[in-house]
Design an enzyme around this catalytic site. Structure first.
Site, PDB file in Angstrom:
ATOM      1  N   LYS A 179      31.475  25.813  23.128  1.00 51.32           N
ATOM      2  CA  LYS A 179      30.458  25.439  24.064  1.00 51.32           C
ATOM      3  C   LYS A 179      29.734  25.525  24.674  1.00 51.32           C
ATOM      4  O   LYS A 179      31.627  26.101  26.260  1.00 51.32           O
ATOM      5  CB  LYS A 179      30.342  23.716  24.033  1.00 51.32           C
ATOM      6  CG  LYS A 179      31.615  22.869  25.051  1.00 51.32           C
ATOM      7  CD  LYS A 179      30.941  23.076  26.237  1.00 51.32           C
ATOM      8  CE  LYS A 179      31.769  22.467  27.357  1.00 51.32           C
ATOM      9  NZ  LYS A 179      32.791  22.368  28.543  1.00 51.32           N
ATOM     10  N   PRO A 211      40.573  30.001  23.841  1.00 51.94           N
ATOM     11  CA  PRO A 211      41.732  29.783  24.389  1.00 51.94           C
ATOM     12  C   PRO A 211      41.302  28.259  25.306  1.00 51.94           C
ATOM     13  O   PRO A 211      40.690  27.667  25.950  1.00 51.94           O
ATOM     14  CB  PRO A 211      41.439  30.253  25.733  1.00 51.94           C
ATOM     15  CG  PRO A 211      39.920  31.899  25.394  1.00 51.94           C
ATOM     16  CD  PRO A 211      38.946  31.093  24.073  1.00 51.94           C
ATOM     17  N   MET A 212      42.910  27.927  25.279  1.00 55.27           N
ATOM     18  CA  MET A 212      42.758  26.703  26.263  1.00 55.27           C
ATOM     19  C   MET A 212      42.764  27.088  27.759  1.00 55.27           C
ATOM     20  O   MET A 212      42.827  27.264  28.151  1.00 55.27           O
ATOM     21  CB  MET A 212      43.986  25.785  25.660  1.00 55.27           C
ATOM     22  CG  MET A 212      44.055  25.682  24.384  1.00 55.27           C
ATOM     23  SD  MET A 212      46.266  25.154  23.987  1.00 55.27           S
ATOM     24  CE  MET A 212      47.042  26.377  24.080  1.00 55.27           C
ATOM     25  N   GLY A 213      41.823  25.274  28.021  1.00 56.66           N
ATOM     26  CA  GLY A 213      41.652  25.977  29.783  1.00 56.66           C
ATOM     27  C   GLY A 213      40.786  26.458  30.163  1.00 56.66           C
ATOM     28  O   GLY A 213      40.196  26.561  31.355  1.00 56.66           O
ATOM     29  N   LEU A 216      35.877  25.414  27.632  1.00 48.87           N
ATOM     30  CA  LEU A 216      35.365  25.609  26.347  1.00 48.87           C
ATOM     31  C   LEU A 216      34.488  24.902  24.961  1.00 48.87           C
ATOM     32  O   LEU A 216      34.353  25.124  24.263  1.00 48.87           O
ATOM     33  CB  LEU A 216      35.088  26.961  25.619  1.00 48.87           C
ATOM     34  CG  LEU A 216      35.174  28.803  26.400  1.00 48.87           C
ATOM     35  CD1 LEU A 216      35.497  29.763  25.819  1.00 48.87           C
ATOM     36  CD2 LEU A 216      33.623  28.730  26.624  1.00 48.87           C
ATOM     37  N   GLY A 217      36.469  23.740  25.743  1.00 49.08           N
ATOM     38  CA  GLY A 217      35.525  22.510  24.740  1.00 49.08           C
ATOM     39  C   GLY A 217      36.784  22.463  23.797  1.00 49.08           C
ATOM     40  O   GLY A 217      36.475  22.138  22.555  1.00 49.08           O
ATOM     41  N   GLY A 218      37.130  23.938  23.156  1.00 51.18           N
ATOM     42  CA  GLY A 218      38.674  23.799  22.276  1.00 51.18           C
ATOM     43  C   GLY A 218      38.731  22.231  21.539  1.00 51.18           C
ATOM     44  O   GLY A 218      38.525  22.485  20.380  1.00 51.18           O
ATOM     45  N   SER A 272      38.797  19.356  22.004  1.00 54.56           N
ATOM     46  CA  SER A 272      37.259  18.464  21.717  1.00 54.56           C
ATOM     47  C   SER A 272      36.470  18.789  20.453  1.00 54.56           C
ATOM     48  O   SER A 272      36.795  18.060  19.990  1.00 54.56           O
ATOM     49  CB  SER A 272      36.341  18.595  23.100  1.00 54.56           C
ATOM     50  OG  SER A 272      37.160  17.636  24.178  1.00 54.56           O
ATOM     51  N   SER A 273      36.157  20.270  20.335  1.00 56.38           N
ATOM     52  CA  SER A 273      35.946  20.112  19.286  1.00 56.38           C
ATOM     53  C   SER A 273      36.635  20.885  18.134  1.00 56.38           C
ATOM     54  O   SER A 273      36.164  20.087  16.678  1.00 56.38           O
ATOM     55  CB  SER A 273      35.075  21.995  19.664  1.00 56.38           C
ATOM     56  OG  SER A 273      34.721  22.283  18.054  1.00 56.38           O
ATOM     57  N   ASP A 282      34.189  15.347  25.798  1.00 54.23           N
ATOM     58  CA  ASP A 282      33.506  16.622  25.699  1.00 54.23           C
ATOM     59  C   ASP A 282      33.530  16.017  23.735  1.00 54.23           C
ATOM     60  O   ASP A 282      33.024  16.855  23.171  1.00 54.23           O
ATOM     61  CB  ASP A 282      33.462  18.606  25.828  1.00 54.23           C
ATOM     62  CG  ASP A 282      33.599  18.099  26.662  1.00 54.23           C
ATOM     63  OD1 ASP A 282      32.628  17.388  27.369  1.00 54.23           O
ATOM     64  OD2 ASP A 282      33.840  19.318  28.178  1.00 54.23           O
TER      65      ASP A 282
END
Length: 319
Positions: free
Chosen positions: A14, A97-99, A102-104, A106-107, A139
């Protein structure tokens, strides 16, 4: 019909098109105002039914332990909330990517909740799944909600919003930004006046976290400057500024910076201008069968990517 024993599901990223910090609750959590936009960049989550009741993962992705894995925490939370005797083996293919803001993670957790609701045949409503999602992270609820949305509260009260077609150039510097450190920064503005849902465009406002991140992460500040320089050049060179407006902004708590435009041609021109200005492009490739473009650089990763009208699982029956 036999129920599935294995599901392979998407978990999209996101963007926060803007992000205002409007206050702080007594418990320390921040009150937010934002617009969430799903984009065509995703992790992939595979869920395999485990009749023994065990919850685990098939491998250990680089960068985070099982204790920090939100997918396992989500599965355990759902099991505890429902008393389901079944288990699951989770396989996670990370592309977000983490940090990066982009909410990875959480998604991924939300996709696990949605997928296990089907795999375990729980029949829970999306609203009940959102309740289970809230303690997992700020998120996670938006990804369960499944629609682009204007959000308030702590980012978990949603009103669906219809967004125009947009294209984004994303620049992800090779840095990791810890959300907790940014929200606890004493210099963070926490009194932005809400603009409310009526009478605004989704690209209005700003990201209140961006000045804090830029001050602490030179790589993010340089990414903003690079995209803005390229955007100014593309707009001025085109001669039709009103039709080719490009907004440059950081998403979430960083470190990803995006440039947004409603024109694919403008987004492509912007990517080419960034490539011209930057001398550190080392690899460029186009994803097969997609309009997505990925460029690897010494300083980070560039994408040309489209916005999504909704989460890929947004219309999926969850009950």
């Amino acid at each position: 019909m036999n129920s599935p024993t294995r599901l392979h599901l998407p978990a999209p990223a996101k963007l926060n098109l803007f992000l205002h910090v409007t206050g702080r609750r007594a418990d320390g959590l921040h009150l937010l105002e934002t617009v969430f936009q799903f984009i065509d960049l995703e992790d992939h989550v595979t869920l395999e039914l485990d009749p023994s009741g065990h919850i685990g993962r098939t491998h250990d992705p680089e960068g985070f332990s099982a204790d920090d894995d939100l997918t396992l925490r989500a599965a355990r939370a759902l099991k505890e909330a429902t008393g389901c005797p079944l288990g699951v083996r989770v396989t996670l293919d990370k592309q977000i990517p983490m940090g990066a803001g982009l909410g990875g993670g959480s998604s991924d957790a939300a996709t696990v909740l949605l997928g296990l609701n089907q795999l375990w045949q729980l029949g829970l409503s999306r609203e009940r799944l959102i309740d289970i999602a809230r303690p997992l992270g700020a998120d996670v609820p938006i990804f369960v909600y499944g629609q682009n949305a204007y959000a308030t509260g702590i980012g978990d009260i949603f009103e669906p919003i219809s967004l125009p077609d947009r294209w984004f150039v994303l620049f992800m510097p090779n840095v990791h930004v810890a959300t907790a450190g940014i929200f606890s920064a004493p210099e963070l503005t926490r009194n932005t006046k809400p603009i409310r849902i009526h009478g605004f465009t989704a690209m209005a406002g700003r990201n209140d976290l961006q000045p804090v991140v830029e001050a602490r992460q030179p790589a993010v500040r340089q990414a903003v400057q690079l995209l803005q320089q390229a955007a100014d050049q593309v707009v001025s060179g085109n001669g039709r500024e009103a039709e080719n407006t490009i907004t440059v902004r950081m998403t979430g708590s960083g470190a990803c910076v995006f440039a947004a435009t409603q024109s694919h041609a403008t987004a492509l021109a912007l990517l080419q201008e960034v490539q011209r200005v930057s001398k550190k492009i080392v690899v460029a490739r186009q994803t097969s069968g997609s309009e997505r473009i990925t460029m690897r650089t010494e300083a980070g990763t560039l994408y040309l990517i489209r916005g999504l009208a909704s989460h890929p699982l947004g219309s999926r029956q969850v009950g």
